[in-house]
Design a protein around this motif. Structure first.
Motif, PDB file in Angstrom:
ATOM      1  N   LEU A 176       8.289   4.457 -13.566  1.00 56.26           N
ATOM      2  CA  LEU A 176       7.877   3.962 -12.258  1.00 56.26           C
ATOM      3  C   LEU A 176       8.493   2.597 -11.978  1.00 56.26           C
ATOM      4  CD1 LEU A 176       6.112   4.164  -9.702  1.00 56.26           C
ATOM      5  CD2 LEU A 176       4.284   3.062 -11.018  1.00 56.26           C
ATOM      6  N   THR A 177       9.231   2.494 -10.879  1.00 52.83           N
ATOM      7  CA  THR A 177       9.811   1.230 -10.442  1.00 52.83           C
ATOM      8  C   THR A 177       9.592   1.094  -8.946  1.00 52.83           C
ATOM      9  OG1 THR A 177      11.504   1.183 -12.181  1.00 52.83           O
ATOM     10  CG2 THR A 177      11.923  -0.114 -10.211  1.00 52.83           C
ATOM     11  N   GLY A 178       9.018  -0.022  -8.544  1.00 53.54           N
ATOM     12  CA  GLY A 178       8.732  -0.253  -7.137  1.00 53.54           C
ATOM     13  C   GLY A 178       7.424  -0.999  -6.986  1.00 53.54           C
ATOM     14  N   TYR A 179       6.978  -1.164  -5.748  1.00 52.56           N
ATOM     15  CA  TYR A 179       5.735  -1.884  -5.479  1.00 52.56           C
ATOM     16  C   TYR A 179       4.549  -0.936  -5.614  1.00 52.56           C
ATOM     17  CZ  TYR A 179       8.881  -5.415  -3.608  1.00 52.56           C
ATOM     18  OH  TYR A 179       9.876  -6.342  -3.462  1.00 52.56           O
ATOM     19  N   GLY A 180       3.549  -1.357  -6.364  1.00 58.21           N
ATOM     20  CA  GLY A 180       2.385  -0.512  -6.558  1.00 58.21           C
ATOM     21  C   GLY A 180       1.134  -1.331  -6.724  1.00 58.21           C
ATOM     22  N   GLY A 181      -0.020  -0.673  -6.585  1.00 65.57           N
ATOM     23  CA  GLY A 181      -1.273  -1.386  -6.729  1.00 65.57           C
ATOM     24  C   GLY A 181      -2.453  -0.451  -6.662  1.00 65.57           C
ATOM     25  N   GLU A 182      -3.640  -1.022  -6.552  1.00 64.15           N
ATOM     26  CA  GLU A 182      -4.884  -0.285  -6.482  1.00 64.15           C
ATOM     27  C   GLU A 182      -5.512  -0.514  -5.104  1.00 64.15           C
ATOM     28  OE1 GLU A 182      -9.100   0.041  -8.994  1.00 64.15           O
ATOM     29  OE2 GLU A 182      -7.661  -1.573  -9.387  1.00 64.15           O
ATOM     30  N   TYR A 183      -6.256   0.491  -4.599  1.00 68.92           N
ATOM     31  CA  TYR A 183      -6.849   0.408  -3.268  1.00 68.92           C
ATOM     32  C   TYR A 183      -8.368   0.423  -3.326  1.00 68.92           C
ATOM     33  CZ  TYR A 183      -2.201   1.472  -1.493  1.00 68.92           C
ATOM     34  OH  TYR A 183      -0.864   1.419  -1.203  1.00 68.92           O
ATOM     35  N   TYR A 184      -8.985  -0.259  -2.352  1.00 68.48           N
ATOM     36  CA  TYR A 184     -10.426  -0.141  -2.138  1.00 68.48           C
ATOM     37  C   TYR A 184     -10.702   1.158  -1.374  1.00 68.48           C
ATOM     38  CZ  TYR A 184     -11.202  -5.042  -3.445  1.00 68.48           C
ATOM     39  OH  TYR A 184     -11.292  -6.236  -4.127  1.00 68.48           O
ATOM     40  N   PRO A 185     -11.940   1.617  -1.369  1.00 74.13           N
ATOM     41  CA  PRO A 185     -12.284   2.833  -0.612  1.00 74.13           C
ATOM     42  C   PRO A 185     -11.945   2.735   0.887  1.00 74.13           C
ATOM     43  CG  PRO A 185     -14.042   2.323  -2.146  1.00 74.13           C
ATOM     44  CD  PRO A 185     -13.089   1.166  -2.201  1.00 74.13           C
ATOM     45  N   ASN A 186     -11.940   1.505   1.440  1.00 73.72           N
ATOM     46  CA  ASN A 186     -11.625   1.350   2.863  1.00 73.72           C
ATOM     47  C   ASN A 186     -10.126   1.364   3.144  1.00 73.72           C
ATOM     48  OD1 ASN A 186     -10.743  -1.142   1.989  1.00 73.72           O
ATOM     49  ND2 ASN A 186     -12.202  -2.348   3.195  1.00 73.72           N
ATOM     50  N   GLY A 187      -9.304   1.544   2.098  1.00 73.28           N
ATOM     51  CA  GLY A 187      -7.861   1.624   2.282  1.00 73.28           C
ATOM     52  C   GLY A 187      -7.125   0.317   2.084  1.00 73.28           C
ATOM     53  N   GLU A 220     -12.028  -7.273  -0.647  1.00 74.27           N
ATOM     54  CA  GLU A 220     -12.100  -6.063   0.173  1.00 74.27           C
ATOM     55  C   GLU A 220     -11.810  -6.347   1.645  1.00 74.27           C
ATOM     56  OE1 GLU A 220     -14.859  -2.007   0.302  1.00 74.27           O
ATOM     57  OE2 GLU A 220     -15.550  -3.818  -0.732  1.00 74.27           O
ATOM     58  N   ASN A 221     -11.998  -7.613   2.066  1.00 71.42           N
ATOM     59  CA  ASN A 221     -11.698  -7.975   3.453  1.00 71.42           C
ATOM     60  C   ASN A 221     -10.207  -8.213   3.694  1.00 71.42           C
ATOM     61  OD1 ASN A 221     -11.174 -10.473   2.287  1.00 71.42           O
ATOM     62  ND2 ASN A 221     -12.874 -11.541   3.282  1.00 71.42           N
ATOM     63  N   GLY A 222      -9.374  -8.048   2.650  1.00 72.19           N
ATOM     64  CA  GLY A 222      -7.935  -8.176   2.796  1.00 72.19           C
ATOM     65  C   GLY A 222      -7.378  -9.525   2.408  1.00 72.19           C
ATOM     66  N   LYS A 223      -8.213 -10.531   2.224  1.00 69.83           N
ATOM     67  CA  LYS A 223      -7.738 -11.861   1.844  1.00 69.83           C
ATOM     68  C   LYS A 223      -7.411 -11.905   0.353  1.00 69.83           C
ATOM     69  CE  LYS A 223      -9.971 -14.584   5.471  1.00 69.83           C
ATOM     70  NZ  LYS A 223      -8.677 -15.028   6.057  1.00 69.83           N
ATOM     71  N   VAL A 224      -6.448 -12.761   0.002  1.00 67.37           N
ATOM     72  CA  VAL A 224      -6.026 -12.879  -1.388  1.00 67.37           C
ATOM     73  C   VAL A 224      -7.154 -13.464  -2.236  1.00 67.37           C
ATOM     74  CG1 VAL A 224      -4.376 -13.951  -2.973  1.00 67.37           C
ATOM     75  CG2 VAL A 224      -3.606 -13.149  -0.739  1.00 67.37           C
ATOM     76  N   LYS A 225      -7.411 -12.848  -3.365  1.00 64.88           N
ATOM     77  CA  LYS A 225      -8.434 -13.318  -4.307  1.00 64.88           C
ATOM     78  C   LYS A 225      -7.814 -14.208  -5.378  1.00 64.88           C
ATOM     79  CE  LYS A 225     -12.113 -11.592  -7.324  1.00 64.88           C
ATOM     80  NZ  LYS A 225     -12.777 -10.366  -7.856  1.00 64.88           N
ATOM     81  N   GLU A 226      -6.686 -13.778  -5.932  1.00 63.17           N
ATOM     82  CA  GLU A 226      -5.940 -14.574  -6.900  1.00 63.17           C
ATOM     83  C   GLU A 226      -4.500 -14.099  -6.948  1.00 63.17           C
ATOM     84  OE1 GLU A 226      -6.912 -12.997 -11.204  1.00 63.17           O
ATOM     85  OE2 GLU A 226      -8.775 -13.062 -10.028  1.00 63.17           O
ATOM     86  N   LYS A 227      -3.609 -14.999  -7.341  1.00 62.61           N
ATOM     87  CA  LYS A 227      -2.203 -14.629  -7.416  1.00 62.61           C
ATOM     88  C   LYS A 227      -1.486 -15.514  -8.424  1.00 62.61           C
ATOM     89  CE  LYS A 227      -0.607 -17.634  -3.628  1.00 62.61           C
ATOM     90  NZ  LYS A 227       0.097 -17.679  -2.323  1.00 62.61           N
ATOM     91  N   GLY A 228      -0.425 -14.951  -9.004  1.00 64.40           N
ATOM     92  CA  GLY A 228       0.378 -15.686  -9.963  1.00 64.40           C
ATOM     93  C   GLY A 228       1.426 -14.783 -10.569  1.00 64.40           C
ATOM     94  N   LEU A 229       2.185 -15.308 -11.518  1.00 63.56           N
ATOM     95  CA  LEU A 229       3.264 -14.567 -12.152  1.00 63.56           C
ATOM     96  C   LEU A 229       2.780 -13.854 -13.408  1.00 63.56           C
ATOM     97  CD1 LEU A 229       6.212 -17.130 -11.895  1.00 63.56           C
ATOM     98  CD2 LEU A 229       5.861 -15.078 -10.515  1.00 63.56           C
ATOM     99  N   VAL A 230       3.423 -12.705 -13.690  1.00 61.20           N
ATOM    100  CA  VAL A 230       3.175 -11.951 -14.916  1.00 61.20           C
ATOM    101  C   VAL A 230       4.495 -11.827 -15.667  1.00 61.20           C
ATOM    102  CG1 VAL A 230       2.470  -9.728 -15.879  1.00 61.20           C
ATOM    103  CG2 VAL A 230       1.270 -10.654 -13.894  1.00 61.20           C
TER     104      VAL A 230
END
Length: 251
Positions: free
Chosen positions: A45-56, A78-88
């Motif tokens: 798997l290569t590309g942008y991916g993630g997990e979704y809330y039930p509301n999409g 769940e309201n769409g605002k960023v909770k946390e971010k950083g590099l991996v």
């Protein structure tokens, strides 16, 4: 703290969905398309991916390369605002991560390092709801090392905010100074009366990586009964690293 292996499990689960789903989302200042290909396995798997809330709405988002999260990783409320971010990097959080409240204001910032295959919180800065630093809870430093130093001895300094209160503490800086191709020394500089200076040696002209530690040596006293006490000594260490240019000309 543990490696972020659970992130990969999230992406594997989504890549096996029978319904192909795509969404457009801002990622590092650009709009990208998040898309899942059911024909790909977790190792390809290569590309942008993630997990979704039930509301999409997205719950997490990263760029996946050969099944491994790389580059920036975002988590969302769940309201769409960023909770946390950083590099991996190699499955670990690395560098400065920013954590937000649900209203979008910054709650805290942590600097993560990987030491002996484990996560290490090197610095922490907490903010109140007005965006002001909560100094009594924060532990961080600001290096004052010029981008260009001279061959030979140089003076550097730093600012430091500690959130540790103990009976007594000492502070010193340990620098890995290279004096020749065959001579590297760990030089120790004691810090007294808020004179936060230490020495850096410029080995030869060109780029040089300066590595060091800021150490708080902490003395703690614990009372035992009315007429006795026991003491412990421990070190609180912050690591730093900076690439500078060494010049053979005086300013």
């Amino acid at each position: 703290m543990k490696k972020l292996t659970y992130i990969l499990l999230t992406f594997v689960f989504l890549s096996c969905k029978t319904e192909k789903k795509e969404i457009f989302q801002e990622y590092n200042g650009e709009m990208i398309k998040v898309e899942f290909d059911d024909s790909k396995t977790d190792s390809t798997l290569t590309g942008y991916g993630g997990e979704y809330y039930p509301n999409g709405n997205l719950k997490s988002l990263s760029y996946i390369k050969n099944g491994e999260p790389t580059d920036s990783l975002f988590y969302y409320y769940e309201n769409g605002k960023v909770k946390e971010k950083g590099l991996v990097e190699n499955g670990f959080q690395t560098g400065w991560w920013i954590y937000y409240r649900k209203d979008g204001s910054i709650k805290e910032k942590f600097e993560w390092l990987t030491l002996r295959d484990s996560l290490y919180k090197n610095q922490s800065i907490y903010f109140d709801e007005n965006g002001e630093i909560e100094y009594k809870n924060s532990s961080y430093f600001n290096l004052k090392i010029p981008d260009t130093i001279q061959i030979g001895k140089n003076i550097a300094s730093f600012n430091y905010n500690s959130n540790i209160e103990v009976y007594k503490k000492l502070m010193y800086v340990v620098i890995e100074n290279k004096y020749s191709e065959n001579e590297i020394k760990l030089d120790t500089f004691g810090i007294k009366d808020n004179d936060l200076r230490f020495g850096v040696f410029g080995h030869k002209k060109g780029k040089q990586n300066i590595k060091g530690q800021i150490v708080e040596e902490l003395y703690e006293i614990q009372k035992i009964g009315n007429d006795s006490a026991s003491g412990t000594i421990r070190n609180h260490i912050k690591y730093f690293e900076k690439v500078v240019y060494v010049s053979d000309k005086n300013n």
